[in-house]
Design an enzyme around this catalytic site. Structure first.
Site, mmCIF file in Angstrom:
data_model
loop_
_atom_site.group_PDB
_atom_site.id
_atom_site.type_symbol
_atom_site.label_atom_id
_atom_site.label_comp_id
_atom_site.label_asym_id
_atom_site.label_seq_id
_atom_site.Cartn_x
_atom_site.Cartn_y
_atom_site.Cartn_z
ATOM 1 N N TYR A 23 -4.316 2.029 15.741
ATOM 2 C CA TYR A 23 -3.080 2.099 16.513
ATOM 3 C C TYR A 23 -3.296 1.912 17.993
ATOM 4 O O TYR A 23 -2.488 1.292 18.688
ATOM 5 C CB TYR A 23 -2.348 3.425 16.246
ATOM 6 C CG TYR A 23 -1.755 3.474 14.871
ATOM 7 C CD1 TYR A 23 -2.501 3.895 13.767
ATOM 8 C CD2 TYR A 23 -0.450 3.033 14.644
ATOM 9 C CE1 TYR A 23 -1.962 3.912 12.489
ATOM 10 C CE2 TYR A 23 0.101 3.044 13.380
ATOM 11 C CZ TYR A 23 -0.667 3.486 12.303
ATOM 12 O OH TYR A 23 -0.126 3.492 11.041
ATOM 13 N N ASN B 278 -7.329 2.122 9.754
ATOM 14 C CA ASN B 278 -6.015 2.335 10.365
ATOM 15 C C ASN B 278 -6.223 2.320 11.871
ATOM 16 O O ASN B 278 -6.957 3.166 12.396
ATOM 17 C CB ASN B 278 -5.414 3.677 9.932
ATOM 18 C CG ASN B 278 -5.050 3.711 8.460
ATOM 19 O OD1 ASN B 278 -5.132 2.696 7.779
ATOM 20 N ND2 ASN B 278 -4.642 4.853 7.972
ATOM 21 N N ARG C 46 0.855 -1.194 0.000
ATOM 22 C CA ARG C 46 0.000 0.000 0.000
ATOM 23 C C ARG C 46 0.883 1.235 0.000
ATOM 24 O O ARG C 46 1.695 1.412 0.900
ATOM 25 C CB ARG C 46 -0.918 0.001 1.213
ATOM 26 C CG ARG C 46 -1.725 1.286 1.349
ATOM 27 C CD ARG C 46 -2.639 1.286 2.555
ATOM 28 N NE ARG C 46 -3.325 2.558 2.694
ATOM 29 C CZ ARG C 46 -3.090 3.439 3.669
ATOM 30 N NH1 ARG C 46 -2.173 3.170 4.588
ATOM 31 N NH2 ARG C 46 -3.747 4.593 3.711
ATOM 32 N N GLU D 158 -7.252 8.962 5.905
ATOM 33 C CA GLU D 158 -7.533 9.593 7.198
ATOM 34 C C GLU D 158 -7.966 11.066 7.097
ATOM 35 O O GLU D 158 -7.258 11.982 7.564
ATOM 36 C CB GLU D 158 -6.322 9.458 8.112
ATOM 37 C CG GLU D 158 -5.953 8.044 8.396
ATOM 38 C CD GLU D 158 -4.845 7.925 9.424
ATOM 39 O OE1 GLU D 158 -4.163 8.922 9.707
ATOM 40 O OE2 GLU D 158 -4.647 6.812 9.944
ATOM 41 N N GLU E 165 -3.511 0.146 8.047
ATOM 42 C CA GLU E 165 -2.351 0.505 8.873
ATOM 43 C C GLU E 165 -2.520 -0.052 10.279
ATOM 44 O O GLU E 165 -3.599 0.014 10.849
ATOM 45 C CB GLU E 165 -2.166 2.032 8.979
ATOM 46 C CG GLU E 165 -1.692 2.708 7.725
ATOM 47 C CD GLU E 165 -1.525 4.201 7.901
ATOM 48 O OE1 GLU E 165 -1.291 4.660 9.044
ATOM 49 O OE2 GLU E 165 -1.672 4.938 6.892
ATOM 50 N N HIS F 269 -2.554 11.166 0.532
ATOM 51 C CA HIS F 269 -2.070 10.891 1.895
ATOM 52 C C HIS F 269 -1.439 12.169 2.435
ATOM 53 O O HIS F 269 -0.242 12.256 2.689
ATOM 54 C CB HIS F 269 -1.060 9.734 1.886
ATOM 55 C CG HIS F 269 -0.826 9.112 3.235
ATOM 56 N ND1 HIS F 269 -0.994 7.769 3.508
ATOM 57 C CD2 HIS F 269 -0.416 9.678 4.408
ATOM 58 C CE1 HIS F 269 -0.683 7.525 4.778
ATOM 59 N NE2 HIS F 269 -0.344 8.659 5.351
HETATM 60 O O1 LIG Z 1 1.767 7.804 13.098
HETATM 61 C C1 LIG Z 1 1.957 6.652 12.358
HETATM 62 C C2 LIG Z 1 1.134 6.698 11.080
HETATM 63 C C3 LIG Z 1 1.592 7.761 10.089
HETATM 64 O O2 LIG Z 1 2.965 7.617 9.818
HETATM 65 C C4 LIG Z 1 0.750 7.604 8.809
HETATM 66 O O3 LIG Z 1 1.196 8.428 7.755
HETATM 67 C C5 LIG Z 1 -0.712 7.935 9.094
HETATM 68 O O4 LIG Z 1 -1.562 7.360 8.120
HETATM 69 C C6 LIG Z 1 -1.102 7.505 10.477
HETATM 70 N N1 LIG Z 1 -2.293 7.631 11.033
HETATM 71 C C7 LIG Z 1 -2.188 7.223 12.304
HETATM 72 C C8 LIG Z 1 -3.318 7.215 13.291
HETATM 73 N N2 LIG Z 1 -3.900 8.465 13.427
HETATM 74 C C9 LIG Z 1 -3.338 9.597 13.964
HETATM 75 C C10 LIG Z 1 -3.829 10.132 15.113
HETATM 76 C C11 LIG Z 1 -3.303 11.303 15.598
HETATM 77 C C12 LIG Z 1 -2.286 11.941 14.932
HETATM 78 C C13 LIG Z 1 -1.774 11.381 13.769
HETATM 79 C C14 LIG Z 1 -2.298 10.195 13.288
HETATM 80 C C15 LIG Z 1 -0.927 6.801 12.540
HETATM 81 N N3 LIG Z 1 -0.277 6.969 11.389
#
Ligand SMILES: OC[C@@H]1[C@@H](O)[C@H](O)[C@@H](O)c2nc(CNc3ccccc3)cn21
Length: 448
Positions: free
Chosen positions: A294, A292, A78, A167, A352, A122
């Site tokens: 986390y 996505n 991706r 996102e 993700e 993105h």
């Molecule tokens: O932070 C890790 C990754 C980032 O590198 C990616 O480009 C992005 O798609 C991504 N989204 C999140 C989850 N959402 C989020 C929440 C708060 C601040 C920034 C990202 C994490 N991540």
């Protein structure tokens, strides 16, 4: 009955990256600047003054990186397309070298039996479009649809899985409400307008895809379950506001053609009246949702934390990542079950999932020992398997990220990769998590 874990037969195993975080060469060969080029070169926005000028140098090393994907055994990759590399002014003229880079990357991937999964946007909006209002200008739905059409017509003969946006919540919250991400605005009246135009642009691109496309298209959203910190009504309401703001704000319009009622409570006088016809554009039929995931948020009421009036409460016994996110795999299974129950069990990809931990330097023999990341993946993959067994339609998984890369405002200080990158030499080294993931793929999850 065997306890061995086995994912569905055609489950797709991949890894994810994004253009500005890995490519470098942001202005090479006719490419135009994005808002991240400008934001990164504005002092104070990115830790240590880091920029995407070189990043992982992927623009020049893509053949080497595709070979790495093959070594790990990825079935899918991706990645995102830099809109301003392809259309330097964001509209009109196409840069033949820029679009040619992605054409060649797709061919390299297919030659290695790796399925390209392409994200059109993105976060790296062309600077010229931002100068015309960017996501605050309703015309951006047409600008994005025109860009999408160019990419569909060039690549849809080989790319079979597309996502419009990555996102939209982060773009609205980070780019327009809190100013922590490009374009760095800090305006509670702008944030909902940007979010709404992101959704309109998404819908306009899907409409074009239904005219010219032959495969699948979806939307990628970040989802974070909100658990009330106590039984109090105040904390329950705070969790509900946070849930509507991060999780329902984008999926409800896409599936139901309306925002969650609580959005008015979140934004108050900054919440506009929306034209009804906008929701007909937004609610285009989708083939999948990219999730996505986390972390979770244990949420309490905090009247001063505007506009959501909710904050996360640190969990004293939990493990936290380098980005301050609690490791909580149950949140992934809860989230996937919520999506399935609320939106009619749509096809899902985990687009993700991953963690930044403090990785040791490359050891003798070229190993990078990252046991915490292996544990993180093991827990989250088991959580996915658990809900698949309950009937949730999860079709695939992409680890974030293939490579250590530019972690936005954190610069290079936060490493999410399963492959270590020495940014001074650009040497790549598979971490132990890459070898672990190779076994997961080879056994379709049986090693978990
Ligand atoms: O932070 C890790 C990754 C980032 O590198 C990616 O480009 C992005 O798609 C991504 N989204 C999140 C989850 N959402 C989020 C929440 C708060 C601040 C920034 C990202 C994490 N991540």
């Amino acid at each position: 009955m065997s306890n061995a874990i086995e994912f569905p037969k055609n489950f797709l195993w991949g890894a994810s990256t994004s253009a500005y975080q890995i490519e470098g060469s942001p202005l090479a060969d006719g490419a135009g600047p994005s808002i991240w080029q400008r934001f990164a070169h504005s002092p104070g926005n990115i830790r240590d003054g880091d920029t995407g000028d070189v990043a992982c140098d992927h623009y020049r090393r893509s053949a080497q990186d595709v070979a790495l994907m093959r070594e790990i055994g990825l079935q899918a990759y991706r990645f995102s397309i830099s809109w301003s590399r392809v259309m330097p002014s964001g509209r009109g003229a196409v840069n033949p070298v820029g679009i040619g880079f992605y054409d060649e990357l797709v061919d390299r991937l297919l030659a290695q039996g790796i399925k390209p999964m392409v994200t059109l946007f993105h976060w790296d909006l062309p600077e010229t479009l931002d100068n015309q209002g960017g996501w605050l200008n309703r015309d951006i739905a047409d600008w994005f649809a025109d860009y999408a059409r160019v990419m569909f017509e060039r690549l849809d003969d080989r790319v079979t899985s597309w996502a419009t946006l990555n996102e939209p919540w982060v773009v609205s919250d980070g780019g327009y409400l809190n100013g922590t991400l490009a374009p760095g605005h800090h305006n509670r009246f702008e944030a909902p307008i940007a979010a709404h135009n992101l959704l309109r642009a998404h819908g306009a691109a899907v409409k074009v895809y239904r005219e010219v496309g032959k495969h699948e298209i979806g939307l990628v959203v970040n989802l974070e379950p909100k658990y009330p910190a106590s039984e109090s009504a105040a904390d329950q309401q705070a969790a509900a506001r946070g849930h509507a703001y991060m999780n329902g704000q984008f999926l409800d319009p896409v599936f139901f053609g309306r925002y969650p009622e609580k959005m008015k409570d979140v934004y108050g006088d900054a919440w506009p009246e929306w034209p009804a016809e906008d929701f007909e554009l937004i609610r285009q039929r989708l083939d999948f949702i990219g999730v996505n995931y986390y972390t979770r948020s244990v949420t309490r009421d905090e009247p001063s934390a505007l506009p959501v009036r909710a904050v996360a409460v640190r969990q004293p016994l939990a493990t936290y990542t380098e980005t301050g996110w609690e490791v909580y795999a149950r949140g992934l299974s809860d989230t996937l079950e919520w999506v399935a129950a609320r939106y009619g069990n749509p096809p899902l990809y985990i687009t993700e999932n991953g963690a930044a931990f403090f990785d040791p330097p490359v050891a003798e023999g070229g190993r990078v020992h990252d046991p915490l990341r292996i544990d993180y993946y093991q827990k989250h993959l088991r959580a996915i398997h658990e809900v698949i067994q309950k009937g949730v339609d999860v079709r695939g998984y992409c680890a974030w990220s293939l490579l250590d890369n530019l972690e936005w405002a954190h610069g290079f200080s936060k490493r999410f990769g399963i492959v270590h990158v020495n940014f001074a030499t650009q040497e790549r080294t598979l971490k132990d998590s890459a070898y672990f993931y190779r076994e997961v793929i080879a056994t379709n999850g049986a090693v978990l």
